[in-house]
Scaffold this motif. Sequence first.
Motif, mmCIF file in Angstrom:
data_model
loop_
_atom_site.group_PDB
_atom_site.id
_atom_site.type_symbol
_atom_site.label_atom_id
_atom_site.label_comp_id
_atom_site.label_asym_id
_atom_site.label_seq_id
_atom_site.Cartn_x
_atom_site.Cartn_y
_atom_site.Cartn_z
ATOM 1 N N GLU A 186 6.198 -8.886 44.157
ATOM 2 C CA GLU A 186 6.194 -10.053 45.042
ATOM 3 C C GLU A 186 6.336 -11.363 44.270
ATOM 4 O O GLU A 186 6.645 -12.398 44.868
ATOM 5 N N ILE A 187 6.087 -11.329 42.950
ATOM 6 C CA ILE A 187 6.181 -12.538 42.127
ATOM 7 C C ILE A 187 7.506 -12.478 41.387
ATOM 8 O O ILE A 187 7.646 -11.767 40.394
ATOM 9 N N GLU A 188 8.485 -13.222 41.884
ATOM 10 C CA GLU A 188 9.817 -13.199 41.277
ATOM 11 C C GLU A 188 10.122 -14.565 40.670
ATOM 12 O O GLU A 188 9.428 -14.997 39.766
ATOM 13 N N ASP A 189 11.139 -15.264 41.160
ATOM 14 C CA ASP A 189 11.524 -16.546 40.569
ATOM 15 C C ASP A 189 10.833 -17.738 41.219
ATOM 16 O O ASP A 189 10.762 -18.811 40.614
ATOM 17 N N GLY A 190 10.350 -17.573 42.437
ATOM 18 C CA GLY A 190 9.794 -18.709 43.160
ATOM 19 C C GLY A 190 8.290 -18.845 43.010
ATOM 20 O O GLY A 190 7.652 -18.241 42.141
ATOM 21 N N LEU A 217 1.017 -18.790 42.430
ATOM 22 C CA LEU A 217 1.419 -17.872 41.372
ATOM 23 C C LEU A 217 2.902 -18.071 41.067
ATOM 24 O O LEU A 217 3.706 -18.281 41.979
ATOM 25 N N TYR A 218 3.243 -17.988 39.780
ATOM 26 C CA TYR A 218 4.653 -18.020 39.412
ATOM 27 C C TYR A 218 4.829 -17.383 38.039
ATOM 28 O O TYR A 218 3.862 -17.244 37.275
ATOM 29 N N ARG A 219 6.053 -16.978 37.751
ATOM 30 C CA ARG A 219 6.373 -16.393 36.453
ATOM 31 C C ARG A 219 6.950 -17.455 35.517
ATOM 32 O O ARG A 219 7.785 -18.261 35.925
ATOM 33 N N LYS A 220 6.515 -17.391 34.268
ATOM 34 C CA LYS A 220 7.091 -18.248 33.248
ATOM 35 C C LYS A 220 8.417 -17.636 32.776
ATOM 36 O O LYS A 220 8.803 -16.541 33.179
ATOM 37 N N THR A 221 9.100 -18.340 31.896
ATOM 38 C CA THR A 221 10.396 -17.860 31.429
ATOM 39 C C THR A 221 10.264 -16.570 30.618
ATOM 40 O O THR A 221 11.217 -15.793 30.523
ATOM 41 N N ASP A 222 9.080 -16.310 30.048
ATOM 42 C CA ASP A 222 8.890 -15.068 29.305
ATOM 43 C C ASP A 222 8.428 -13.917 30.197
ATOM 44 O O ASP A 222 8.158 -12.816 29.718
ATOM 45 N N GLY A 223 8.308 -14.169 31.503
ATOM 46 C CA GLY A 223 7.949 -13.130 32.453
ATOM 47 C C GLY A 223 6.475 -13.033 32.771
ATOM 48 O O GLY A 223 6.096 -12.356 33.735
ATOM 49 N N THR A 224 5.620 -13.681 31.979
ATOM 50 C CA THR A 224 4.187 -13.642 32.272
ATOM 51 C C THR A 224 3.879 -14.503 33.495
ATOM 52 O O THR A 224 4.628 -15.416 33.846
ATOM 53 N N ILE A 225 2.748 -14.197 34.143
ATOM 54 C CA ILE A 225 2.405 -14.837 35.416
ATOM 55 C C ILE A 225 1.321 -15.890 35.208
ATOM 56 O O ILE A 225 0.375 -15.689 34.443
ATOM 57 N N VAL A 226 1.463 -16.991 35.912
ATOM 58 C CA VAL A 226 0.503 -18.088 35.900
ATOM 59 C C VAL A 226 -0.159 -18.158 37.272
ATOM 60 O O VAL A 226 0.496 -17.950 38.299
ATOM 61 N N GLY A 239 10.943 -25.227 34.141
ATOM 62 C CA GLY A 239 10.628 -24.438 32.964
ATOM 63 C C GLY A 239 9.367 -23.625 33.216
ATOM 64 O O GLY A 239 9.287 -22.875 34.188
ATOM 65 N N ASP A 240 8.367 -23.777 32.356
ATOM 66 C CA ASP A 240 7.098 -23.087 32.537
ATOM 67 C C ASP A 240 6.069 -23.963 33.235
ATOM 68 O O ASP A 240 4.908 -23.567 33.367
ATOM 69 N N SER A 241 6.480 -25.138 33.701
ATOM 70 C CA SER A 241 5.567 -26.080 34.348
ATOM 71 C C SER A 241 5.843 -26.156 35.838
ATOM 72 O O SER A 241 6.823 -25.602 36.342
ATOM 73 N N LEU A 242 4.982 -26.891 36.526
ATOM 74 C CA LEU A 242 5.055 -26.976 37.987
ATOM 75 C C LEU A 242 4.885 -28.430 38.397
ATOM 76 O O LEU A 242 3.927 -29.096 37.987
ATOM 77 N N ARG A 243 5.841 -28.927 39.181
ATOM 78 C CA ARG A 243 5.791 -30.322 39.608
ATOM 79 C C ARG A 243 5.416 -30.410 41.085
ATOM 80 O O ARG A 243 5.996 -29.720 41.932
ATOM 81 N N CYS A 244 4.449 -31.260 41.373
ATOM 82 C CA CYS A 244 4.093 -31.553 42.760
ATOM 83 C C CYS A 244 5.204 -32.399 43.371
ATOM 84 O O CYS A 244 5.603 -33.418 42.799
ATOM 85 N N MET A 245 5.695 -31.997 44.532
ATOM 86 C CA MET A 245 6.812 -32.711 45.148
ATOM 87 C C MET A 245 6.363 -33.761 46.153
ATOM 88 O O MET A 245 7.152 -34.205 46.994
ATOM 89 N N TYR A 246 5.085 -34.190 46.017
ATOM 90 C CA TYR A 246 4.646 -35.331 46.831
ATOM 91 C C TYR A 246 4.817 -36.623 46.037
ATOM 92 O O TYR A 246 5.569 -37.513 46.426
ATOM 93 N N HIS A 247 4.153 -36.717 44.854
ATOM 94 C CA HIS A 247 4.290 -37.906 44.028
ATOM 95 C C HIS A 247 4.753 -37.582 42.606
ATOM 96 O O HIS A 247 4.751 -38.461 41.742
#
Length: 355
Positions: free
Chosen positions: A15-19, A32-41, A61-69
């Motif tokens: 269930e944890i793919e690219d998104g 939850l999301y996968r980093k570029t090395d495949g590990t899950i955050v 990349g391996d980071s996550l941006r809030c799309m509010y501000h």
Amino acid sequence: MFLNNCWYVAAWNYEIEDGLVSRTIINEPIVLYRKTDGTIVALQDRCCHRSAPLSIGRKEGDSLRCMYHGLKFNDSGKCIEIPGQDSIPPQACVRAFPVVEQNSWVWVWMGDPAKADPALIPPAVSLDNPDWIFRSGSIDYQANYQLVNDNLLDFSHLFYLHKDSFGVGEDWAHTRPKVTRLDRGVRVQRWMPDQPVPNHLKATVSVETMDLFSTYDYLAPGVMVMHSYGFPGGTVKQFEGQEPHGIHPIRHDVTCQSITPLTDGTSRYFFSWAPNRHALAGATDAQADGMLAIARQAFEEDRIMIEAQARVLDQTPNPKQVPIAFDNALSQMRWVLDKLINEERQPALQPVAAQ
């Protein structure tokens, strides 16, 4: 109350793919999301700025941006960028949860990260294990997770609730299992001599009855791995009611199931079921598909009953409930969970020593 210091199943690993995947575990939203090395955050799904859900944000990349501000968080939950602001306050962060991908499940530790010992992950069987032909899924319940645990710890209901789906005999309502206490759960074992062939096996075996043996460990917070066997008549006498060994079964299947509390009144039920390729009756993809269809029918029967039970309990707080003999395993499991929760809370309850 929930147990914090334990591993909860957040998702099947497929269930944890690219998104970004949003989950709630013990009332805590996580993303939850996968980093570029495949590990899950696994991060807290709540931006520290205005509480916008990060699960509707954007991976960079391996980071996550809030799309509010536009605040950007790295995989440890630390804010590394605030648009229009050079200085980043140290408190600008979100909680990161320990996460392990093991045996096809994604496990998240909701308690003290220092105590997140992977050795405490309940054992399960991976979906890609070559000895089995697995099918899997999940179901959401509008009910507290303890009600689902109770259901899986007392199979005396099989004849009444699942007579047509599983096709079991009335002995399930009369034969009590052997229950053994474990450190973090219970073990439940049961012999059922001279039983009708279950529905999922009728097309693959020529006999009309079998001696059935089932054994499962049920471990905190609500994980079950059950092996079920079918033997020729008379096998139960051969082993004098003890666990069988050194004999090849006609049938052998395994199911891995986990109950994850989402909120106080909702739960997610993860399940898999597989026939063994090496049992005498063999196993095929068609059989595995048929088993999944039977499981979904039976688990829907469970869901309807448990949600009805939950509605009654919501309307009658603290009802008087009369225990029966088949409540042994579920009562012991509730005792184990209460013990673990109390031990977890104990340090906070200790008075501070005078200086």
